[in-house]
Design a protein around this motif. Sequence first.
Motif, PDB file in Angstrom:
ATOM      1  N   GLY A 245       0.779  -1.231   0.000  1.00 23.54           N
ATOM      2  CA  GLY A 245       0.000   0.000   0.000  1.00 23.54           C
ATOM      3  C   GLY A 245       0.807   1.275   0.000  1.00 23.54           C
ATOM      4  O   GLY A 245       0.235   2.374   0.054  1.00 23.54           O
ATOM      5  N   ARG A 246       2.146   1.183  -0.091  1.00 23.66           N
ATOM      6  CA  ARG A 246       2.962   2.398  -0.036  1.00 23.66           C
ATOM      7  C   ARG A 246       2.762   3.293  -1.255  1.00 23.66           C
ATOM      8  O   ARG A 246       3.016   4.491  -1.193  1.00 23.66           O
ATOM      9  CB  ARG A 246       4.432   2.021   0.120  1.00 23.66           C
ATOM     10  CG  ARG A 246       4.797   1.558   1.526  1.00 23.66           C
ATOM     11  CD  ARG A 246       6.269   1.244   1.656  1.00 23.66           C
ATOM     12  NE  ARG A 246       6.603  -0.021   1.002  1.00 23.66           N
ATOM     13  CZ  ARG A 246       6.562  -1.193   1.615  1.00 23.66           C
ATOM     14  NH1 ARG A 246       6.164  -1.266   2.876  1.00 23.66           N
ATOM     15  NH2 ARG A 246       6.886  -2.305   0.977  1.00 23.66           N
TER      16      ARG A 246
ATOM     17  N   THR B 133      -2.545   6.275  -1.731  1.00 24.35           N
ATOM     18  CA  THR B 133      -2.916   7.178  -0.641  1.00 24.35           C
ATOM     19  C   THR B 133      -3.986   6.523   0.235  1.00 24.35           C
ATOM     20  O   THR B 133      -4.652   5.557  -0.170  1.00 24.35           O
ATOM     21  CB  THR B 133      -3.465   8.506  -1.197  1.00 24.35           C
ATOM     22  OG1 THR B 133      -4.683   8.238  -1.907  1.00 24.35           O
ATOM     23  CG2 THR B 133      -2.456   9.161  -2.134  1.00 24.35           C
ATOM     24  N   THR B 134      -4.145   7.067   1.429  1.00 28.43           N
ATOM     25  CA  THR B 134      -5.139   6.507   2.358  1.00 28.43           C
ATOM     26  C   THR B 134      -6.547   6.573   1.776  1.00 28.43           C
ATOM     27  O   THR B 134      -7.326   5.621   1.900  1.00 28.43           O
ATOM     28  CB  THR B 134      -5.091   7.263   3.699  1.00 28.43           C
ATOM     29  OG1 THR B 134      -3.779   7.147   4.257  1.00 28.43           O
ATOM     30  CG2 THR B 134      -6.108   6.689   4.672  1.00 28.43           C
TER      31      THR B 134
ATOM     32  N   GLN C 279      -7.006   3.881  -0.753  1.00 21.91           N
ATOM     33  CA  GLN C 279      -7.112   2.572  -0.096  1.00 21.91           C
ATOM     34  C   GLN C 279      -8.492   2.369   0.524  1.00 21.91           C
ATOM     35  O   GLN C 279      -9.088   1.290   0.393  1.00 21.91           O
ATOM     36  CB  GLN C 279      -6.032   2.441   0.979  1.00 21.91           C
ATOM     37  CG  GLN C 279      -4.622   2.303   0.434  1.00 21.91           C
ATOM     38  CD  GLN C 279      -3.625   1.922   1.524  1.00 21.91           C
ATOM     39  OE1 GLN C 279      -3.954   1.146   2.415  1.00 21.91           O
ATOM     40  NE2 GLN C 279      -2.427   2.461   1.443  1.00 21.91           N
TER      41      GLN C 279
ATOM     42  N   PRO D  82      -3.564  -1.894   3.339  1.00 21.15           N
ATOM     43  CA  PRO D  82      -3.622  -2.087   4.798  1.00 21.15           C
ATOM     44  C   PRO D  82      -4.247  -0.906   5.544  1.00 21.15           C
ATOM     45  O   PRO D  82      -4.960  -1.105   6.526  1.00 21.15           O
ATOM     46  CB  PRO D  82      -2.157  -2.282   5.189  1.00 21.15           C
ATOM     47  CG  PRO D  82      -1.366  -1.675   4.072  1.00 21.15           C
ATOM     48  CD  PRO D  82      -2.181  -1.875   2.846  1.00 21.15           C
ATOM     49  N   GLU D  83      -3.985   0.335   5.095  1.00 17.62           N
ATOM     50  CA  GLU D  83      -4.571   1.493   5.780  1.00 17.62           C
ATOM     51  C   GLU D  83      -6.090   1.531   5.578  1.00 17.62           C
ATOM     52  O   GLU D  83      -6.839   1.876   6.500  1.00 17.62           O
ATOM     53  CB  GLU D  83      -3.929   2.784   5.262  1.00 17.62           C
ATOM     54  CG  GLU D  83      -2.461   2.930   5.643  1.00 17.62           C
ATOM     55  CD  GLU D  83      -1.879   4.229   5.119  1.00 17.62           C
ATOM     56  OE1 GLU D  83      -2.625   5.211   4.963  1.00 17.62           O
ATOM     57  OE2 GLU D  83      -0.661   4.256   4.857  1.00 17.62           O
TER      58      GLU D  83
ATOM     59  N   HIS E   5      -7.508  -1.026   7.878  1.00 17.91           N
ATOM     60  CA  HIS E   5      -7.457  -0.571   9.274  1.00 17.91           C
ATOM     61  C   HIS E   5      -8.600   0.403   9.560  1.00 17.91           C
ATOM     62  O   HIS E   5      -9.210   0.364  10.641  1.00 17.91           O
ATOM     63  CB  HIS E   5      -6.114   0.093   9.554  1.00 17.91           C
ATOM     64  CG  HIS E   5      -5.826   0.281  11.010  1.00 17.91           C
ATOM     65  ND1 HIS E   5      -6.346   1.340  11.743  1.00 17.91           N
ATOM     66  CD2 HIS E   5      -5.083  -0.449  11.887  1.00 17.91           C
ATOM     67  CE1 HIS E   5      -5.926   1.241  12.992  1.00 17.91           C
ATOM     68  NE2 HIS E   5      -5.162   0.172  13.115  1.00 17.91           N
ATOM     69  N   THR E   6      -8.929   1.246   8.596  1.00 14.90           N
ATOM     70  CA  THR E   6     -10.005   2.211   8.777  1.00 14.90           C
ATOM     71  C   THR E   6     -11.370   1.531   8.855  1.00 14.90           C
ATOM     72  O   THR E   6     -12.226   1.890   9.666  1.00 14.90           O
ATOM     73  CB  THR E   6     -10.001   3.233   7.625  1.00 14.90           C
ATOM     74  OG1 THR E   6      -8.740   3.911   7.604  1.00 14.90           O
ATOM     75  CG2 THR E   6     -11.124   4.248   7.793  1.00 14.90           C
TER      76      THR E   6
END
Length: 517
Positions: A209-210, A213-214, A217, A277-278, A281-282
């Motif tokens: 996921g680098r 952007t969040t 994602q 992954p971000e 996580h959200t």
Amino acid sequence: MQFLLAFVVVAPLLGAAAALLPAPPGLKGKSPDQAVLRHSVTVTGVILLAAIALAAGFDHDHPSRMQATTDISWIKALDVRIHLGVDGISLPLLVLTALLTFLCALYSYFKMPQGPSPKAFVALLLVLEAGTLATFAVLDLVLFFLAFEMVLVPMYFLIARWGGGGRRAAAGKFILYTLLGSVVMLLGLLLIGIKAGTFDMVALATDNGRGLTTSVQVTAVLAIGLGLAVKTPMWPLHSWLPDAHTAAPTVGSVLLAGVLLKMGTYGFVRIALPIAPEGMHTLAPYLAAFAAAGIVYGSLACLALARPGAKGDLKRLIAYSSVGHMGFVLLGIATLTPTGVNGALFANIAHGLITGLLFFLVGALKDRYGTADLDTLAGATGAALYGRAPRLGALLAFAAVASLGLPGLAGFWGEMLALFAAFDPAEGLNRAAYLVFMALGGLGTLLTAAYLLMVVRRVCMGGPRPAGEPELADVQPYELAAWTPLVALTVLAGLWPAVLLGLTDPAVQQLLAGGTQ
């Protein structure tokens, strides 16, 4: 190894094409219909042997590494590749798919569901197997979507043409829900591929996921997760499942519960967790909340169907139980911990074995009584299954206690690990909320035990056989052949969980740490 994996994926399609051709004169036997059913058993048997050989040749010392890989350029303009491979996460699902399809083919050879030509039935069964195996083997987002969609058409026709009452409406509901979910999922997959510049799942997982952007994602996980949640199915997107199971033929229900539902949860683990992954996580707390609600809802629905006078269909009850069991799988994934994801993968396999066996057994009861209505089965004609057909009654009781999570059987470990992980979720997640989800999951296990024991009591423990009532056929040899592997593997996985966890844990650890490579 490379050839074996490619063979496992492609062979069902070749077998499906061959099933539609006229049988050679020497292989027709007494009946052309039996010849094509024999062809089904042969092809699925060869594929199962190839899958077992693949598992035997797998490097068990490095289960986190992709093995038996094939990587060929397919559509250069879009950088879409024919990329295949297996690791400790996908290998058990691959073998489970090959096993259940073979057992369904074997069962159908002796007990073909009523409907049109067996040629079409066999061809659809093999296309369904090809799509499912490909879903667990491909490592390209575009190919994953194509394989994911490939199973819809054969399952639709298996329900609509060989199913029972209400089959057309159930098949239509199945295709409508899954297609709508898939359209949204495709948008999410394309968003990831375009923003990251590649559709290669291994490269995307390694990047972790680098390159996204969040906001990208979160949007991607929301879109992809919706399509996967429909297939899983997650409450409240589950309403197609009871109708589909109730109307489907026995082998259709076995494959739908044992294999197709796993495609959704596998997508969460293979795509959403390592690639975004971000975003995961959200959205993980919301996924966990829906999972916990599904566990309780599925159990309460089953209790309502199991009570006397409710006119509950036993196939429908088991379908609702799948909503609860798959809720544990989603809860484990939503903890974002190795313990939870390992528990989810274990519960996936356990559910495939146990629920596959349950649908086989209910199909056998329906064949004998002409109905799966619980009140009828628990009445005078269905009472005392232990006394009238002791082996059938014992198998039904075994499958029920395995499904409720009795320690020592496969159903226990996955649900226990999911609850244990909810007690201590990943860093940054609201632990108080997850404790509530864990408590709801624990309540679900109690409710599950209640309705399954109620089913066993009502169906298996009635009064003596009424005078003049005909004898009930006990387990037949072909049924024993189809069901014994599921019983044996349920016991083996329960007593020796390290066999499966030893495969999945290294792969999960590396997946959560930064993808497979």
